[in-house]
Design an enzyme around this catalytic site. Sequence first.
Site, PDB file in Angstrom:
ATOM      1  N   ILE A  12       0.854  -1.192   0.000  1.00  0.00           N
ATOM      2  CA  ILE A  12       0.000   0.000   0.000  1.00  0.00           C
ATOM      3  C   ILE A  12       0.887   1.238   0.000  1.00  0.00           C
ATOM      4  O   ILE A  12       1.779   1.367   0.849  1.00  0.00           O
ATOM      5  CB  ILE A  12      -0.917   0.013   1.243  1.00  0.00           C
ATOM      6  N   ARG A  53       7.342   0.386  14.214  1.00  0.00           N
ATOM      7  CA  ARG A  53       7.891  -0.848  13.657  1.00  0.00           C
ATOM      8  C   ARG A  53       9.406  -0.928  13.845  1.00  0.00           C
ATOM      9  O   ARG A  53       9.985  -2.015  13.813  1.00  0.00           O
ATOM     10  CB  ARG A  53       7.534  -0.961  12.173  1.00  0.00           C
ATOM     11  N   GLU A 155       1.939 -10.724   7.045  1.00  0.00           N
ATOM     12  CA  GLU A 155       2.848 -10.023   6.130  1.00  0.00           C
ATOM     13  C   GLU A 155       3.924 -10.940   5.563  1.00  0.00           C
ATOM     14  O   GLU A 155       4.278 -11.960   6.154  1.00  0.00           O
ATOM     15  CB  GLU A 155       3.535  -8.866   6.872  1.00  0.00           C
ATOM     16  N   ASP A 218     -20.318  -4.182  -0.388  1.00  0.00           N
ATOM     17  CA  ASP A 218     -20.430  -4.770   0.940  1.00  0.00           C
ATOM     18  C   ASP A 218     -21.148  -3.793   1.863  1.00  0.00           C
ATOM     19  O   ASP A 218     -20.600  -2.753   2.229  1.00  0.00           O
ATOM     20  CB  ASP A 218     -19.034  -5.080   1.471  1.00  0.00           C
ATOM     21  N   SER A 230     -31.254  -8.486   7.829  1.00  0.00           N
ATOM     22  CA  SER A 230     -32.427  -9.323   7.586  1.00  0.00           C
ATOM     23  C   SER A 230     -32.421 -10.484   8.576  1.00  0.00           C
ATOM     24  O   SER A 230     -31.428 -11.207   8.669  1.00  0.00           O
ATOM     25  CB  SER A 230     -32.409  -9.872   6.153  1.00  0.00           C
TER      26      SER A 230
END
Length: 391
Positions: A12, A53, A155, A218, A230
């Site tokens: 990303i 990280r 990952e 979605d 529902s």
Amino acid sequence: MAKSDIKNLYYITHINNIPSILNQGILCHRHQEVEKLNINFAPIYDSEIVSKRQDKCIADGSSIWNYANLYFQPRNPMIYRVVHETNIRNISIIAVKPTLLLESGVRITNGNAANNETEFYDLSQGSKVLQNNWKIIQNEWWNDLDGSKRIIMSECLVLKKVRPELIDAIYVCDNSTQENIKTMLNDSKISIIPEPNLFFRPSFSKRIGENISLIGGDMFFSNMQTLTISVNIQGIMGKGLASRAKYQFPDVYVQYQDACRAKKITPIQSYLYKREASLDQELADLTLPLNSQNAVKWFLLFATKRKWRENSRLEDIEGGLNWVKQNAVNNGIKSLAMPALGCGSGKLNWSDVGSLMCRDLHRIGINVAIYLPRKGKIPPQYLDQSYLLKN
């Protein structure tokens, strides 16, 4: 899970980084690597998320900052966070060929690498872990309670960089972003693919009348304030949206069972659960607190069946819609997402249900998003306003 199941791995990044990535590859987080190559890098993550990280190490003591990180499932809590804190048209997902796994020094994790519970494996051990977790990693949703929120962010860590020749394609949220990147890259042969679902955006949207939208996608990621589930009136959540709600939002299931026992759900009376928990807190990666406003969602439990094994009845759908017309605004519902009521396991046809829903919900004082059936193609005439709003 066979290795052939891994179609790509995913990174990303900001679209402005694409030219340098196609030239130099996907680099690890260490700033020296970027500065050494004189790359003007555009971040999409909060700097504190990236620096967190730096302190995380694998078994040999090296920081995961020495590794470029890719996901096996790009539609995950991290990108959910990014698209809610960043202009979505600045985000891209770079798909990398699975032959990357043959590179030396590859590590596999069993979750978000920055999470304290996550473990690191070499490729042979990691392949077994992936196989065990593959169903979770490929799922459309996750939650904290069962650990799937961490696991879905498993990952692949690659030492120093991912070579540019391993890049397979680039995914973006829409056609305009696709054209923007094509212009930026001039004659590049790389495929730029609009895939709104990866960015939690509808694959289809059409306005009907003054307040209704037909949506493909979605419903659980809708931006409407209230989501409709529902249900039957027996207290059993066994299939479809109800089953997903049961596992993704256990408190909704508890409320539903209580409402059934108290006979607060009938074929002509829905039940509104004014949930106070933040949906964004549950869905987004929370390495750090969210910068965006947290979305609190309500749930409307709408009876489409009397018994869970039975088919839906069109007259019950009409009775429930009448309740919505009379009570939605007075109960504080500001906007409403609804599935195609009874068109899944209820066996009703969109050609009947769609026109009923659109006529009854038109001009009720709030915006309504109707999510189309996810199975089967609907003939265009049944998506036309002239048909859906006919008297």
